[in-house]
Design a protein around this motif. Structure first.
Motif, PDB file in Angstrom:
ATOM      1  N   THR A 102       0.548  16.715  -6.765  1.00  0.00           N
ATOM      2  CA  THR A 102       0.992  16.068  -8.011  1.00  0.00           C
ATOM      3  C   THR A 102       2.302  15.322  -7.779  1.00  0.00           C
ATOM      4  O   THR A 102       2.453  14.161  -8.171  1.00  0.00           O
ATOM      5  N   ALA A 103       3.246  16.001  -7.101  1.00  0.00           N
ATOM      6  CA  ALA A 103       4.544  15.357  -6.818  1.00  0.00           C
ATOM      7  C   ALA A 103       4.360  14.170  -5.876  1.00  0.00           C
ATOM      8  O   ALA A 103       4.992  13.126  -6.049  1.00  0.00           O
ATOM      9  N   ALA A 104       3.471  14.322  -4.892  1.00  0.00           N
ATOM     10  CA  ALA A 104       3.256  13.246  -3.915  1.00  0.00           C
ATOM     11  C   ALA A 104       2.664  12.002  -4.566  1.00  0.00           C
ATOM     12  O   ALA A 104       2.858  10.886  -4.075  1.00  0.00           O
ATOM     13  N   CYS A 105       1.932  12.189  -5.659  1.00  0.00           N
ATOM     14  CA  CYS A 105       1.246  11.062  -6.318  1.00  0.00           C
ATOM     15  C   CYS A 105       2.085  10.425  -7.433  1.00  0.00           C
ATOM     16  O   CYS A 105       1.643   9.473  -8.078  1.00  0.00           O
ATOM     17  N   LYS A 106       3.280  10.938  -7.659  1.00  0.00           N
ATOM     18  CA  LYS A 106       4.108  10.476  -8.772  1.00  0.00           C
ATOM     19  C   LYS A 106       4.450   8.978  -8.651  1.00  0.00           C
ATOM     20  O   LYS A 106       4.859   8.528  -7.568  1.00  0.00           O
TER      21      LYS A 106
ATOM     22  N   LEU B 284      -3.090   9.348   2.463  1.00  0.00           N
ATOM     23  CA  LEU B 284      -2.393  10.633   2.329  1.00  0.00           C
ATOM     24  C   LEU B 284      -2.295  11.349   3.678  1.00  0.00           C
ATOM     25  O   LEU B 284      -3.302  11.502   4.378  1.00  0.00           O
ATOM     26  N   LEU B 285      -1.082  11.792   4.024  1.00  0.00           N
ATOM     27  CA  LEU B 285      -0.891  12.615   5.220  1.00  0.00           C
ATOM     28  C   LEU B 285      -0.853  14.070   4.785  1.00  0.00           C
ATOM     29  O   LEU B 285      -0.026  14.461   3.955  1.00  0.00           O
ATOM     30  N   SER B 286      -1.771  14.862   5.323  1.00  0.00           N
ATOM     31  CA  SER B 286      -1.792  16.292   5.019  1.00  0.00           C
ATOM     32  C   SER B 286      -2.201  17.022   6.286  1.00  0.00           C
ATOM     33  O   SER B 286      -3.288  16.765   6.820  1.00  0.00           O
ATOM     34  N   HIS B 287      -1.362  17.921   6.756  1.00  0.00           N
ATOM     35  CA  HIS B 287      -1.705  18.649   7.981  1.00  0.00           C
ATOM     36  C   HIS B 287      -3.105  19.261   7.877  1.00  0.00           C
ATOM     37  O   HIS B 287      -3.925  19.142   8.772  1.00  0.00           O
TER      38      HIS B 287
ATOM     39  N   LEU C  75      -7.813   7.282   1.930  1.00  0.00           N
ATOM     40  CA  LEU C  75      -7.936   7.864   3.270  1.00  0.00           C
ATOM     41  C   LEU C  75      -6.966   9.039   3.410  1.00  0.00           C
ATOM     42  O   LEU C  75      -5.798   8.939   3.029  1.00  0.00           O
ATOM     43  N   VAL C  76      -7.468  10.148   3.943  1.00  0.00           N
ATOM     44  CA  VAL C  76      -6.631  11.315   4.239  1.00  0.00           C
ATOM     45  C   VAL C  76      -6.562  11.430   5.762  1.00  0.00           C
ATOM     46  O   VAL C  76      -7.592  11.335   6.435  1.00  0.00           O
ATOM     47  N   LEU C  77      -5.352  11.626   6.298  1.00  0.00           N
ATOM     48  CA  LEU C  77      -5.199  11.810   7.746  1.00  0.00           C
ATOM     49  C   LEU C  77      -4.693  13.224   8.007  1.00  0.00           C
ATOM     50  O   LEU C  77      -3.674  13.635   7.445  1.00  0.00           O
ATOM     51  N   SER C  78      -5.416  13.949   8.859  1.00  0.00           N
ATOM     52  CA  SER C  78      -5.135  15.372   9.062  1.00  0.00           C
ATOM     53  C   SER C  78      -5.305  15.799  10.509  1.00  0.00           C
ATOM     54  O   SER C  78      -5.789  15.037  11.356  1.00  0.00           O
TER      55      SER C  78
ATOM     56  N   PHE D 205       0.875  -1.177   0.000  1.00  0.00           N
ATOM     57  CA  PHE D 205       0.000   0.000   0.000  1.00  0.00           C
ATOM     58  C   PHE D 205       0.910   1.225   0.000  1.00  0.00           C
ATOM     59  O   PHE D 205       2.120   1.105   0.229  1.00  0.00           O
ATOM     60  N   HIS D 206       0.327   2.380  -0.311  1.00  0.00           N
ATOM     61  CA  HIS D 206       1.156   3.585  -0.417  1.00  0.00           C
ATOM     62  C   HIS D 206       0.793   4.611   0.644  1.00  0.00           C
ATOM     63  O   HIS D 206      -0.386   4.884   0.897  1.00  0.00           O
ATOM     64  N   LEU D 207       1.832   5.176   1.224  1.00  0.00           N
ATOM     65  CA  LEU D 207       1.665   6.284   2.161  1.00  0.00           C
ATOM     66  C   LEU D 207       2.224   7.516   1.460  1.00  0.00           C
ATOM     67  O   LEU D 207       3.365   7.511   0.985  1.00  0.00           O
ATOM     68  N   LEU D 208       1.377   8.561   1.353  1.00  0.00           N
ATOM     69  CA  LEU D 208       1.775   9.792   0.656  1.00  0.00           C
ATOM     70  C   LEU D 208       1.796  10.935   1.669  1.00  0.00           C
ATOM     71  O   LEU D 208       1.046  10.907   2.662  1.00  0.00           O
TER      72      LEU D 208
END
Ligand SMILES: [Fe+2]
Length: 290
Positions: free
Chosen positions: A188-192, A202-205, A222-225, A172-175
């Motif tokens: 875009t860069a994180a999904c490359k 995806l980790l996004s503050h 899933l987005v974790l914030s 699985f991928h952690l971005l």
């Protein structure tokens, strides 16, 4: 009960709820452990039960104690997560917007934060992204936070990039992205180079990253914030006076669904300016994929 009595009891209930039990001092208190099962569509059998420890908005400063952050780390470790993620705002210093001793960047708080988190360990690693306050003292604070936490705890930084992790032979991928309010933030860069079929977390503050996800039409499970502090000061019936999000109350706290994508927003651990939370306990979160 007549109208006058009703008003009297309502006022009393409001005052107790607002200034009584709900009042919380972040220089002395304990953190609440919040367990969140998240149902993910097409989750491979090997990833069922995957546990993610989430800590955010530590805000190590003169209004948040070492003990509070340490108690959050202890709760996470007691759940034995497979992977641990940190979603930003390790400190509060913000020379860009606040003057004097309140805004000043002090490296002692980075060291204190790192010491308080020193017990964090997980089989798949500890990953981090940066929040708005981590950027608001410039390169000095970014360098200090990234350097100290990676040297002392082994934090792997996801600054607009992704990593492939495996459990039971399944990937699985952690971005991760830089804070949404920073020009350096790049989904875009994180999904490359992502595999279209793998599970993506995806980790996004800042949960407002959902806007970019919708525009780019990326499939994120899933987005974790953090960022919102759950409102930090929550007044019954009146809500939250300050909500730093373009979506208003939508991403204040908890699990929010947008189609097949879900976002979990933690209330975080620390707070800003004064050691006060109201009806909004500090939180250490353990997400379990189901
Ligand atoms: Fe924050």
């Amino acid at each position: 009960m007549n109208r006058r009595e009703f008003l009297k009891y309502s006022l009393r209930a409001f005052v107790v709820a607002t200034f009584g039990k709900g009042f919380y001092n972040t220089t002395v208190g304990q953190v609440e452990l919040v367990r969140v099962p998240v149902k993910v569509k097409n989750l491979p059998a090997s990833l069922r039960g995957l546990k993610i420890g989430l800590l955010t908005d530590l805000h190590s400063s003169f209004v948040v104690s070492h003990e509070l952050i340490q108690s959050a780390a202890r709760l996470i470790m007691s759940e034995k997560p497979d992977v641990i993620v940190l979603t930003g705002d390790y400190i509060s210093g913000s020379t860009k917007f606040l003057s004097g001793s309140i805004g000043k960047f002090e490296n002692q708080y980075v060291i204190r934060c790192s010491n308080a988190l020193s017990q964090l360990r997980a089989p798949l690693g500890v990953y981090g992204v940066l929040g708005n306050h981590d950027f608001w003292s410039g390169q000095e604070s970014v360098k200090a936070i990234c350097g100290t936490l990676s040297e002392q705890i082994g934090v792997i930084w996801l600054r607009n990039r992704n990593v492939e992790l495996k459990k039971g032979g399944v990937s699985f991928h952690l971005l991760g992205v830089d804070d949404y309010w920073e020009p350096s933030c790049s989904l875009t860069a994180a999904c490359k180079g992502l595999d279209a079929n793998s599970i993506k977390i995806l980790l996004s503050h800042n949960p407002d990253i959902n806007d970019d996800i919708s525009v780019l039409k990326e499939r994120i499970d899933l987005v974790l914030s953090g960022h919102t502090h759950g409102g930090q000061v929550v007044i019954p019936l009146l809500g939250q006076p300050v909500m730093p999000s373009k979506f208003g109350q939508k991403y204040r706290t908890g699990l929010v669904r947008d189609g097949d994508r879900q976002t979990y927003i933690s209330r975080g651990v620390g707070c800003l300016l004064a050691p006060i939370r109201l009806n909004c306990l500090p939180e250490a979160t353990v997400i379990t994929l189901t």
